[in-house]
Design an enzyme around this catalytic site. Structure first.
Site, PDB file in Angstrom:
ATOM      1  N   ARG A 211      65.663 -64.656 -35.080  1.00 33.60           N
ATOM      2  CA  ARG A 211      65.326 -63.467 -35.609  1.00 33.60           C
ATOM      3  C   ARG A 211      66.378 -62.361 -35.686  1.00 33.60           C
ATOM      4  O   ARG A 211      67.136 -62.510 -34.938  1.00 33.60           O
ATOM      5  CB  ARG A 211      63.978 -63.068 -35.039  1.00 33.60           C
ATOM      6  CG  ARG A 211      62.785 -63.974 -34.756  1.00 33.60           C
ATOM      7  CD  ARG A 211      61.540 -63.279 -34.022  1.00 33.60           C
ATOM      8  NE  ARG A 211      60.567 -64.128 -33.950  1.00 33.60           N
ATOM      9  CZ  ARG A 211      60.268 -64.911 -32.794  1.00 33.60           C
ATOM     10  NH1 ARG A 211      60.967 -64.964 -31.973  1.00 33.60           N
ATOM     11  NH2 ARG A 211      59.276 -65.579 -32.954  1.00 33.60           N
TER      12      ARG A 211
ATOM     13  N   TYR B 117      56.923 -74.753 -42.385  1.00 33.79           N
ATOM     14  CA  TYR B 117      58.266 -75.465 -42.960  1.00 33.79           C
ATOM     15  C   TYR B 117      57.952 -76.905 -43.405  1.00 33.79           C
ATOM     16  O   TYR B 117      58.709 -77.466 -44.170  1.00 33.79           O
ATOM     17  CB  TYR B 117      59.214 -75.490 -41.941  1.00 33.79           C
ATOM     18  CG  TYR B 117      59.486 -74.143 -41.382  1.00 33.79           C
ATOM     19  CD1 TYR B 117      60.022 -72.832 -42.423  1.00 33.79           C
ATOM     20  CD2 TYR B 117      59.107 -73.391 -40.123  1.00 33.79           C
ATOM     21  CE1 TYR B 117      60.296 -71.743 -42.214  1.00 33.79           C
ATOM     22  CE2 TYR B 117      59.279 -72.097 -40.145  1.00 33.79           C
ATOM     23  CZ  TYR B 117      60.029 -71.367 -40.970  1.00 33.79           C
ATOM     24  OH  TYR B 117      60.198 -69.890 -40.528  1.00 33.79           O
TER      25      TYR B 117
ATOM     26  N   LYS C 292      60.000 -62.429 -29.073  1.00 34.42           N
ATOM     27  CA  LYS C 292      58.605 -61.647 -29.183  1.00 34.42           C
ATOM     28  C   LYS C 292      58.032 -61.739 -27.507  1.00 34.42           C
ATOM     29  O   LYS C 292      58.109 -62.824 -27.207  1.00 34.42           O
ATOM     30  CB  LYS C 292      57.661 -62.229 -29.959  1.00 34.42           C
ATOM     31  CG  LYS C 292      58.417 -61.842 -31.550  1.00 34.42           C
ATOM     32  CD  LYS C 292      57.260 -62.319 -32.562  1.00 34.42           C
ATOM     33  CE  LYS C 292      57.671 -61.707 -34.109  1.00 34.42           C
ATOM     34  NZ  LYS C 292      56.613 -62.084 -34.869  1.00 34.42           N
TER      35      LYS C 292
ATOM     36  N   HIS D 121      65.736 -63.241 -42.434  1.00 33.04           N
ATOM     37  CA  HIS D 121      64.700 -64.247 -42.374  1.00 33.04           C
ATOM     38  C   HIS D 121      65.002 -65.462 -43.057  1.00 33.04           C
ATOM     39  O   HIS D 121      64.460 -66.443 -42.823  1.00 33.04           O
ATOM     40  CB  HIS D 121      63.353 -63.642 -42.439  1.00 33.04           C
ATOM     41  CG  HIS D 121      62.422 -63.840 -41.198  1.00 33.04           C
ATOM     42  ND1 HIS D 121      62.843 -63.445 -39.947  1.00 33.04           N
ATOM     43  CD2 HIS D 121      61.371 -64.647 -40.949  1.00 33.04           C
ATOM     44  CE1 HIS D 121      61.892 -63.886 -39.188  1.00 33.04           C
ATOM     45  NE2 HIS D 121      61.019 -64.539 -39.689  1.00 33.04           N
TER      46      HIS D 121
ATOM     47  N   ARG E 128      66.421 -68.058 -41.270  1.00 34.34           N
ATOM     48  CA  ARG E 128      65.748 -68.679 -40.185  1.00 34.34           C
ATOM     49  C   ARG E 128      64.823 -69.929 -41.006  1.00 34.34           C
ATOM     50  O   ARG E 128      64.625 -70.893 -40.518  1.00 34.34           O
ATOM     51  CB  ARG E 128      64.836 -67.624 -39.722  1.00 34.34           C
ATOM     52  CG  ARG E 128      63.927 -67.990 -38.495  1.00 34.34           C
ATOM     53  CD  ARG E 128      63.313 -66.498 -37.815  1.00 34.34           C
ATOM     54  NE  ARG E 128      61.888 -67.111 -37.028  1.00 34.34           N
ATOM     55  CZ  ARG E 128      62.130 -67.401 -35.851  1.00 34.34           C
ATOM     56  NH1 ARG E 128      63.332 -67.624 -35.252  1.00 34.34           N
ATOM     57  NH2 ARG E 128      60.723 -67.552 -35.090  1.00 34.34           N
TER      58      ARG E 128
ATOM     59  N   HIS F 176      58.217 -69.922 -31.712  1.00 42.63           N
ATOM     60  CA  HIS F 176      56.938 -69.665 -32.025  1.00 42.63           C
ATOM     61  C   HIS F 176      56.197 -70.074 -31.111  1.00 42.63           C
ATOM     62  O   HIS F 176      55.917 -71.009 -30.255  1.00 42.63           O
ATOM     63  CB  HIS F 176      56.677 -70.841 -33.382  1.00 42.63           C
ATOM     64  CG  HIS F 176      57.340 -70.362 -34.615  1.00 42.63           C
ATOM     65  ND1 HIS F 176      57.622 -71.292 -35.762  1.00 42.63           N
ATOM     66  CD2 HIS F 176      57.715 -69.326 -34.943  1.00 42.63           C
ATOM     67  CE1 HIS F 176      58.024 -70.574 -36.530  1.00 42.63           C
ATOM     68  NE2 HIS F 176      58.382 -69.150 -35.939  1.00 42.63           N
TER      69      HIS F 176
END
Length: 322
Positions: free
Chosen positions: A163, A303, A187, A268, A271, A294
């Site tokens: 990110r 994806y 995150k 992004h 990514r 994730h």
């Protein structure tokens, strides 16, 4: 046992409860400031909506109130994605309030909102990526520090699929150039180690050896004011401070603006592109989930849809019986 914020929120105003929830998310759950800001904006709108109906206490939050709030947002013409986000924000709040004893029951558990429109992320084709990186190599051949940085930024974004917030937060010590890995803080304060390839390593070494030293502040800056010290930041802006999110966006936008294809031109994109190319190459979905950081496999599955969409397009254009 409740903490001080939960005790203060119980039996008090809705605004007090929202503040306690945001503090809990920031300090106990380690939510990013961006997530906290999004929660705050949505929940402050709910507080104002309830106040106009003279509903001021946290106990006044009912399923009917929440449904009315979302219905009003729909009547105002807000996008489905915005309404879906508001629904998610308030459900997170009521779940916390119920689990912490601020509310006796969770009124948000039965709340439903329209799903946001499904938008497949922009993905750059592999031949376009190669051409783009070749162009960055040519620019960096002259040892211009900005060109060396831009090439290293793009190479690492694509190679590691990280990110933009993770990229700009990197320090030099986070790189392991022997093992070809980088340690990132994702995150929720979760740390992970991500691999990258030799092209990214070469670009990073050129930046660290010939580009970064040229941008480290050594004297007064503009107007005689010394720039903010960069410390151990891996990437620096043109004035010598740590590269920020906006600076990274500008770098990527310049690189992508010449490429064909619709969609956002932010970091992004790389990514999304890295994840899709990995899956196209046969990578396991859970391995890609681990690489991207994730929390849910469902987030990574978008994806697979991108790859399937591309496969269908190739079939339609190439198969004689399509």
């Amino acid at each position: 046992m409740r903490d001080d914020g939960e005790q203060a929120a119980a039996g008090r105003g809705l605004g007090v409860a929202v503040t306690a929830f945001l503090d809990h998310g920031r300090h106990a759950r380690g939510l990013s400031e961006q997530t906290v800001r999004a929660y705050r904006a949505d929940l402050e709108d709910l507080v104002e909506f309830a106040a106009r109906r003279r509903l001021l206490a946290v106990e006044d939050v009912t399923l009917d109130l929440l449904r009315d709030w979302l219905w009003t947002a729909n009547q105002r013409g807000l996008a489905r994605s915005t309404i879906a986000r508001r629904s998610a924000s308030v459900r997170a709040f009521t779940r916390w309030a119920s689990e912490s004893g601020v509310l006796a029951v969770d009124p948000g558990v039965r709340l439903r909102a329209p799903k946001g429109a499904a938008h497949l992320p922009r993905v750059v084709a592999q031949d376009q990526v190669r051409a783009m990186l070749d162009g960055l190599d040519v620019r960096a051949a002259g040892d211009d520090p900005g060109a060396l940085r831009d090439r290293a930024v793009v190479e690492l974004l694509y190679a590691a699929g990280i990110r933009v917030s993770e990229l700009v937060g990197l320090d030099v010590a986070d790189l392991d150039r022997e093992r070809l890995t980088v340690r990132v803080l994702g995150k929720g304060g979760k740390e992970r180690v991500v691999p990258f390839g030799t092209p990214a390593r070469d670009a990073l070494e050129a930046w660290l050896e010939r580009g970064r030293p040229a941008l480290v502040p050594t004297g007064p800056g503009r107007d005689g004011v010394r720039p903010v010290a960069a410390g151990d930041a891996l990437f620096l802006g043109d004035r010598g401070a740590r590269l920020g999110t906006r600076g990274a966006y500008r770098i990527v936008a310049r690189v992508l603006e010449a490429l064909p294809g619709a969609g956002p031109s932010g970091p992004h994109t790389f990514r999304h592109t890295a994840a899709t190319h990995l899956l196209d190459g046969g990578a396991d979905l859970r391995a890609v989930q681990e690489l991207l950081g994730h929390a849910s496999l469902g987030t990574t599955q978008i994806y697979t849809h991108v790859s399937s969409a591309r496969l269908r397009e190739v079939y339609r254009t190439a198969h004689p019986r399509a």
